[in-house]
Scaffold this active site. Structure first.
Site, PDB file in Angstrom:
ATOM      1  N   ILE A   1     -62.180 -10.691 -45.911  1.00  0.00           N
ATOM      2  CA  ILE A   1     -61.141 -11.680 -45.608  1.00  0.00           C
ATOM      3  C   ILE A   1     -60.921 -11.711 -44.090  1.00  0.00           C
ATOM      4  O   ILE A   1     -59.950 -11.142 -43.582  1.00  0.00           O
ATOM      5  CB  ILE A   1     -59.819 -11.361 -46.354  1.00  0.00           C
ATOM      6  CG1 ILE A   1     -60.087 -11.112 -47.853  1.00  0.00           C
ATOM      7  CG2 ILE A   1     -58.813 -12.494 -46.173  1.00  0.00           C
ATOM      8  CD1 ILE A   1     -58.848 -10.754 -48.666  1.00  0.00           C
ATOM      9  N   PRO A   2     -61.833 -12.330 -43.342  1.00  0.00           N
ATOM     10  CA  PRO A   2     -61.575 -12.464 -41.902  1.00  0.00           C
ATOM     11  C   PRO A   2     -60.312 -13.298 -41.688  1.00  0.00           C
ATOM     12  O   PRO A   2     -60.120 -14.311 -42.376  1.00  0.00           O
ATOM     13  CB  PRO A   2     -62.836 -13.170 -41.376  1.00  0.00           C
ATOM     14  CG  PRO A   2     -63.547 -13.703 -42.571  1.00  0.00           C
ATOM     15  CD  PRO A   2     -63.112 -12.902 -43.747  1.00  0.00           C
ATOM     16  N   HIS A   3     -59.450 -12.857 -40.761  1.00  0.00           N
ATOM     17  CA  HIS A   3     -58.159 -13.535 -40.611  1.00  0.00           C
ATOM     18  C   HIS A   3     -57.593 -13.356 -39.215  1.00  0.00           C
ATOM     19  O   HIS A   3     -57.971 -12.420 -38.503  1.00  0.00           O
ATOM     20  CB  HIS A   3     -57.163 -12.975 -41.646  1.00  0.00           C
ATOM     21  CG  HIS A   3     -56.988 -11.495 -41.574  1.00  0.00           C
ATOM     22  ND1 HIS A   3     -57.845 -10.615 -42.192  1.00  0.00           N
ATOM     23  CD2 HIS A   3     -56.074 -10.711 -40.947  1.00  0.00           C
ATOM     24  CE1 HIS A   3     -57.453  -9.375 -41.969  1.00  0.00           C
ATOM     25  NE2 HIS A   3     -56.377  -9.406 -41.200  1.00  0.00           N
ATOM     26  N   ALA A   4     -56.671 -14.223 -38.858  1.00  0.00           N
ATOM     27  CA  ALA A   4     -55.990 -14.109 -37.563  1.00  0.00           C
ATOM     28  C   ALA A   4     -54.759 -14.986 -37.539  1.00  0.00           C
ATOM     29  O   ALA A   4     -54.666 -15.964 -38.285  1.00  0.00           O
ATOM     30  CB  ALA A   4     -56.926 -14.532 -36.436  1.00  0.00           C
TER      31      ALA A   4
END
Lengths: 152, 154
Positions: free
Chosen positions: B67-70
């Site tokens: 879950i790449p996130h920012a």
């Protein structure tokens, strides 16, 4: 030399203080943090309603997995703001056994827990490999000493 | 009350077979359909925010899910995309396994609470093997939605 910290989180204010202390320390010494939240093992479902006496009903519901992830991601967000490398772990089971496993698996050098964690201090200190820091809740919170530490 | 995963995910942001194999390229591939929605105001900053976070920590949560996130002000609201990779992509998961289901999440700085809870809801959902297996086997975008919606109602 401390390169890897294990931070034991739960849904209490004390754990938040422990998190801030661990992240501040990790930032200063450029350590990696493994943040762990340990859920209780799911209770076996009683075969009939009668087999579960009313007096044995838990007074407080167990924290949900979603809530546990939220605690972990909040700490991850704080770690990111401090440029601290962090990995999140959600485990289930007996807390001390899980902590011990993680210490060994990830070769952590220091364990940071809240002083008001639900396990007896002696038990934690005696059974976990390596040193353990107990952080008091926010009221008496002090940042890790910065003496002789190079500022960014 | 925060939005459900199935409400945040748009049909156009589901990529049933990712072409790219490397982490950075996969993130860019997943960002493409989100750009078309107009919810990303600065593509370069958006990609950088995701990669910056990715470089600092593993967003692979294990079980073949990443879950790449920012949080970044290069998006106007919380956005979500899903990509599937048959070969798997290395997201440095702690379990060492490649990721086959990749969710890309971004939210404006001010939407911290909704962002945290969306990540939590999604992570919790993806720890369930029946959900993961269903998503991996789904033949259409509609099936993907049906699986997510079905499990969100439980």
């Amino acid at each position: 030399m401390i390169e890897q910290l294990l931070l034991w989180l739960d849904d209490t204010p004390g754990a938040r203080s422990a998190a801030r202390w661990a992240l501040d320390l990790a930032r200063i010494i450029s350590a990696r943090v493994y943040a762990i939240y340990i859920l209780p093992e799911p209770e076996p479902v009683p075969r009939t309603k009668r087999s579960l006496p009313v007096t044995n009903l838990p007074l407080q519901p167990a924290p949900s997995e979603e809530r546990a992830w939220a605690v972990l991601y909040e700490v991850e967000d704080e770690a990111f703001e401090r440029d601290v490398r962090i990995s999140l772990l959600l485990e289930a089971g007996e807390p001390l056994a899980r902590l011990k496993d993680v210490c060994v698996t990830y070769k952590t050098d220091l364990v940071v827990v809240s002083a008001d964690c639900p396990l007896p201090v002696e038990k934690i200190v005696n059974q976990l490999p390596g040193p353990v820091v107990f952080v008091k809740p926010e009221k008496s919170f002090t940042r890790p000493a910065r003496a002789n530490m190079k500022e960014d | 009350m925060f939005k459900k995963i199935s409400e945040l995910l748009s049909r156009s942001a589901v990529v049933l077979e990712l072409k790219e194999k490397e982490k950075d390229a996969v993130i860019k591939e997943l960002a493409a359909p989100l750009l078309a929605t107009g919810l990303i105001t600065d593509e370069k900053e958006f990609i950088q925010a995701i990669l910056r976070r990715e470089n600092l920590e593993s967003t692979g949560i294990g079980f073949g899910v990443a879950i790449p996130h920012a949080r970044t002000n290069s998006v106007t609201t919380i956005i979500l995309a899903l990509g599937r990779s048959a070969t798997g992509v290395d997201f440095n998961s702690l379990d060492g396994k490649p990721s086959h289901l990749i969710f890309l999440i971004a939210a404006p700085e001010a939407m911290k609470r909704e962002y945290i809870w969306t990540l939590a809801k999604l992570s919790s959902l993806m720890r369930r093997s029946d959900v993961r297996n269903g998503l991996l086997k789904a033949q259409t975008v509609e099936e993907v939605f049906s699986i997510i919606e079905g499990h969100e109602q439980l």
